[in-house]
Design an enzyme around this catalytic site. Sequence first.
Site, PDB file in Angstrom:
ATOM      1  N   ASP A   1       8.257 -34.505  63.127  1.00  0.00           N
ATOM      2  CA  ASP A   1       8.882 -33.229  63.467  1.00  0.00           C
ATOM      3  C   ASP A   1       8.761 -32.997  64.969  1.00  0.00           C
ATOM      4  O   ASP A   1       9.029 -33.894  65.765  1.00  0.00           O
ATOM      5  CB  ASP A   1       8.215 -32.112  62.651  1.00  0.00           C
TER       6      ASP A   1
ATOM      7  N   CYS B   1       4.300 -30.938  64.611  1.00  0.00           N
ATOM      8  CA  CYS B   1       4.630 -31.834  63.492  1.00  0.00           C
ATOM      9  C   CYS B   1       4.945 -31.048  62.220  1.00  0.00           C
ATOM     10  O   CYS B   1       4.877 -31.591  61.113  1.00  0.00           O
ATOM     11  CB  CYS B   1       3.515 -32.839  63.243  1.00  0.00           C
TER      12      CYS B   1
END
Length: 235
Positions: free
Chosen positions: A95, A198
Amino acid sequence: MVQNRVIMVKHLGLIDYKEALAIQEVYYKTMVDQKHPRATVDPSRQPLASSYLLFCEHPPVYTLGRGGSMNHLLVDAATLATQKITLYHVNRGGDITYHGPGQLVVYPIIDLEFFFRDIHRYLRLLEASVIEMLSHFNIPSTSLPGLTGVWLKADKNSKPFDRKICSIGIRVSRWITMHGLALNVNNELAPFDQIIPCGIPKAVTSMQQELNKSISIMDVSDILAQIILKKLNYV
């Protein structure tokens, strides 16, 4: 296939994220071209391209991986412009994360066909390498089930929360790896407050914060390089 387990270690210093990505792509393309069944150059007449471990730092930048959510960036474009932090959408897994000076970034460009064909094993190898390196500095760390990266577990005496010290996000195509890991050494941690790192709402830490002193990034790089090379060649 001719086995080529040579891995070159290169230190790129402080380098713009986009420039480092371009270097990765050049090495990746060279390696892919040699694997192509219609390669124009007879592979028996040229040396095989080496794999690489690229070590560097980046100016302040957020990177958002494939499938990452812009909702995990908690500030707007105007704020990023004021802070001179760039945002890139990239083709790695994972991410959103932050890179900045004082953070050690490692990009392995490795043909896993010469070592092992197992992406999960490769991810665990990167985690284990960071964990072993941190132990040289008396920082106990671990991996957590279902969460890629390296973590420091809660300490009920002083740090009553899990905190992340290393993020990992990779891309593997034709068994050649790109992108890699980002280890917080001496970097500022405030930029992490502007994202959900993330996509996981947990705390972030650094070697400097845990040890209450600045750490030589070159020392960390040298130890980590030797550990990764050892694990790749002798697993």
